[in-house]
Design a protein around this motif. Sequence first.
Motif, PDB file in Angstrom:
ATOM      1  N   ILE A 199       9.938  -7.224   4.904  1.00  0.00           N
ATOM      2  CA  ILE A 199       9.744  -5.699   5.235  1.00  0.00           C
ATOM      3  C   ILE A 199       8.772  -5.241   6.413  1.00  0.00           C
ATOM      4  CG2 ILE A 199      10.048  -5.231   2.608  1.00  0.00           C
ATOM      5  CD1 ILE A 199       6.940  -5.035   2.469  1.00  0.00           C
ATOM      6  N   VAL A 200       8.909  -4.287   6.806  1.00  0.00           N
ATOM      7  CA  VAL A 200       7.900  -3.917   7.972  1.00  0.00           C
ATOM      8  C   VAL A 200       6.578  -3.860   7.379  1.00  0.00           C
ATOM      9  CG1 VAL A 200       9.837  -2.762   9.141  1.00  0.00           C
ATOM     10  CG2 VAL A 200       8.541  -1.364   7.678  1.00  0.00           C
ATOM     11  N   GLN A 201       5.628  -3.949   8.499  1.00  0.00           N
ATOM     12  CA  GLN A 201       4.231  -4.010   7.965  1.00  0.00           C
ATOM     13  C   GLN A 201       3.671  -2.609   7.555  1.00  0.00           C
ATOM     14  OE1 GLN A 201       1.456  -5.569  10.863  1.00  0.00           O
ATOM     15  NE2 GLN A 201      -0.065  -4.233  10.259  1.00  0.00           N
ATOM     16  N   PRO A 202       4.058  -1.307   8.230  1.00  0.00           N
ATOM     17  CA  PRO A 202       3.653  -0.210   7.758  1.00  0.00           C
ATOM     18  C   PRO A 202       4.195   0.321   6.213  1.00  0.00           C
ATOM     19  CG  PRO A 202       4.427   0.162   9.850  1.00  0.00           C
ATOM     20  CD  PRO A 202       4.940  -1.306   9.240  1.00  0.00           C
ATOM     21  N   ALA A 203       5.043  -0.403   5.813  1.00  0.00           N
ATOM     22  CA  ALA A 203       5.742  -0.063   4.230  1.00  0.00           C
ATOM     23  C   ALA A 203       4.869  -0.838   3.322  1.00  0.00           C
ATOM     24  CB  ALA A 203       7.432  -0.538   4.287  1.00  0.00           C
ATOM     25  N   LEU A 204       4.570  -2.227   3.994  1.00  0.00           N
ATOM     26  CA  LEU A 204       3.622  -3.044   2.884  1.00  0.00           C
ATOM     27  C   LEU A 204       2.288  -2.371   2.718  1.00  0.00           C
ATOM     28  CD1 LEU A 204       3.248  -5.516   1.459  1.00  0.00           C
ATOM     29  CD2 LEU A 204       2.775  -6.664   3.569  1.00  0.00           C
ATOM     30  N   THR A 205       1.659  -2.027   3.959  1.00  0.00           N
ATOM     31  CA  THR A 205       0.004  -1.157   4.003  1.00  0.00           C
ATOM     32  C   THR A 205       0.445  -0.083   2.795  1.00  0.00           C
ATOM     33  OG1 THR A 205      -0.312  -2.206   6.056  1.00  0.00           O
ATOM     34  CG2 THR A 205      -1.321  -0.313   5.175  1.00  0.00           C
ATOM     35  N   LYS A 206       1.460   0.634   3.060  1.00  0.00           N
ATOM     36  CA  LYS A 206       1.481   1.964   2.219  1.00  0.00           C
ATOM     37  C   LYS A 206       1.529   1.506   0.792  1.00  0.00           C
ATOM     38  CE  LYS A 206       4.319   5.954   1.565  1.00  0.00           C
ATOM     39  NZ  LYS A 206       5.399   6.953   1.860  1.00  0.00           N
ATOM     40  N   ALA A 207       2.493   0.480   0.501  1.00  0.00           N
ATOM     41  CA  ALA A 207       2.576   0.205  -0.899  1.00  0.00           C
ATOM     42  C   ALA A 207       1.285  -0.363  -1.551  1.00  0.00           C
ATOM     43  CB  ALA A 207       3.806  -0.996  -0.881  1.00  0.00           C
ATOM     44  N   ILE A 208       0.565  -1.162  -0.803  1.00  0.00           N
ATOM     45  CA  ILE A 208      -0.872  -1.641  -1.141  1.00  0.00           C
ATOM     46  C   ILE A 208      -1.808  -0.334  -1.477  1.00  0.00           C
ATOM     47  CG2 ILE A 208      -2.777  -3.026  -0.650  1.00  0.00           C
ATOM     48  CD1 ILE A 208      -0.527  -4.771  -1.316  1.00  0.00           C
ATOM     49  N   HIS A 209      -1.727   0.611  -0.724  1.00  0.00           N
ATOM     50  CA  HIS A 209      -2.659   1.775  -0.713  1.00  0.00           C
ATOM     51  C   HIS A 209      -2.181   2.476  -1.955  1.00  0.00           C
ATOM     52  CE1 HIS A 209      -3.826   1.872   3.721  1.00  0.00           C
ATOM     53  NE2 HIS A 209      -4.737   0.754   3.016  1.00  0.00           N
ATOM     54  N   ASN A 210      -0.942   2.636  -2.200  1.00  0.00           N
ATOM     55  CA  ASN A 210      -0.411   3.195  -3.438  1.00  0.00           C
ATOM     56  C   ASN A 210      -1.086   2.282  -4.594  1.00  0.00           C
ATOM     57  OD1 ASN A 210       0.854   5.199  -1.926  1.00  0.00           O
ATOM     58  ND2 ASN A 210       2.940   4.219  -2.042  1.00  0.00           N
ATOM     59  N   LEU A 211      -1.031   1.158  -4.650  1.00  0.00           N
ATOM     60  CA  LEU A 211      -1.344   0.275  -5.854  1.00  0.00           C
ATOM     61  C   LEU A 211      -2.787   0.412  -5.974  1.00  0.00           C
ATOM     62  CD1 LEU A 211      -0.648  -1.687  -7.893  1.00  0.00           C
ATOM     63  CD2 LEU A 211      -0.875  -3.432  -6.435  1.00  0.00           C
ATOM     64  N   GLU A 212      -3.598   0.510  -4.935  1.00  0.00           N
ATOM     65  CA  GLU A 212      -5.179   0.657  -5.122  1.00  0.00           C
ATOM     66  C   GLU A 212      -5.449   2.145  -5.500  1.00  0.00           C
ATOM     67  OE1 GLU A 212      -7.260  -2.053  -1.551  1.00  0.00           O
ATOM     68  OE2 GLU A 212      -6.293  -0.233  -0.985  1.00  0.00           O
ATOM     69  N   ASN A 213      -4.832   3.032  -5.387  1.00  0.00           N
ATOM     70  CA  ASN A 213      -4.731   4.584  -5.813  1.00  0.00           C
ATOM     71  C   ASN A 213      -4.632   4.798  -7.438  1.00  0.00           C
ATOM     72  OD1 ASN A 213      -5.548   5.389  -3.180  1.00  0.00           O
ATOM     73  ND2 ASN A 213      -3.505   6.188  -2.682  1.00  0.00           N
ATOM     74  N   GLU A 214      -3.548   3.875  -7.526  1.00  0.00           N
ATOM     75  CA  GLU A 214      -3.056   3.819  -8.926  1.00  0.00           C
ATOM     76  C   GLU A 214      -3.992   3.136  -9.908  1.00  0.00           C
ATOM     77  OE1 GLU A 214       1.066   3.200 -11.795  1.00  0.00           O
ATOM     78  OE2 GLU A 214       0.988   2.701  -9.384  1.00  0.00           O
ATOM     79  N   VAL A 215      -4.672   2.034  -9.647  1.00  0.00           N
ATOM     80  CA  VAL A 215      -5.600   1.403 -10.129  1.00  0.00           C
ATOM     81  C   VAL A 215      -7.001   1.879 -10.255  1.00  0.00           C
ATOM     82  CG1 VAL A 215      -4.310  -0.887 -10.298  1.00  0.00           C
ATOM     83  CG2 VAL A 215      -6.105  -0.599  -8.679  1.00  0.00           C
ATOM     84  N   GLY A 216      -7.170   2.548  -9.187  1.00  0.00           N
ATOM     85  CA  GLY A 216      -8.449   3.375  -8.855  1.00  0.00           C
ATOM     86  C   GLY A 216      -9.622   2.445  -8.328  1.00  0.00           C
TER      87      GLY A 216
END
Length: 295
Positions: A27-44
């Motif tokens: 996958i492209v790097q920006p998509a991976l970065t966004k997915a990690i940020h979304n996960l961090e937002n979800e777990v808080g």
Amino acid sequence: MELTHLKYFLEVAKNEHITKSAKNLCIVQPALTKAIHNLENEVGVPLFKSSGRNIKLTPYGQFFYEHLQPLYDEIEKLPQRLRDMANSEVVHVNLNVLAASSLVTSAVIRYKALHPEINFDLIQNESTNLYDVGVTTVAGDARVSPECDACYRFEEEIFLAVPNRDAYKKKDHVSLRQMTGEKFIGLAGTKQLRSICNEFCENLGIRTDISFESDNTSAIKDAVAAGIGVCFWPEFTWGRVERRKIKLLRITDAQFKRDVLVTLRKNKTDNRPTEDFYRFLVTTFARTSSRSRRR
């Protein structure tokens, strides 16, 4: 939490490098970065922190990684385990043997030699419906369970096995009333057949004197040949007798017969192996019955 995001997190946690992880994940790097940020937002909580040109797990990230990895491994194994279960179901035949055990066992051995991939689980349980193929016996016109998907009935006459000695050499039939005082060999372990024979005798007002019991047909043959007693003997399911030592006499007091039932239950998603063995077993019974009546 999306399963894909958890997969991305584990890859980044293992490499501690976004670019390398994105390449591995295709996958492209920006998509991976966004997915990690979304996960961090979800777990808080933050899961990674910058460390020069790389990233490192935070204490929260380390805890999450250590607990998530074994869970994710188990999730990944589930599809294969389901396939293994399906395959296991296909190659297993659950067999409930309540009659003609010697004949059934011989059939299983021959079938297993032809189909080594098939596994058999044999039980003897009158109260269970959890089987694929059943072999049982009844007297008269007893009904078959409506839960069975197929059934073959084989009529089998019950003879009286006696030692081939002077008293019986010229006989081919006998009345049980003439056997008063004769010692009988009981059919231990063959509950259904024993019940049928007992019922026949009770209806005739005859009581047999049991001197010896065995559930082994070879032992019964030897005992009859030795003159220890006489025995009720099914026409074909117990195999051949050594005519030099034993005679089978037809009982004239009544029709001493039973039905042997071979039943099929379609319990599986794919019943083809079960049905194939069922047909093989039915053919075995039919051929053995035919040979017996030609003798």
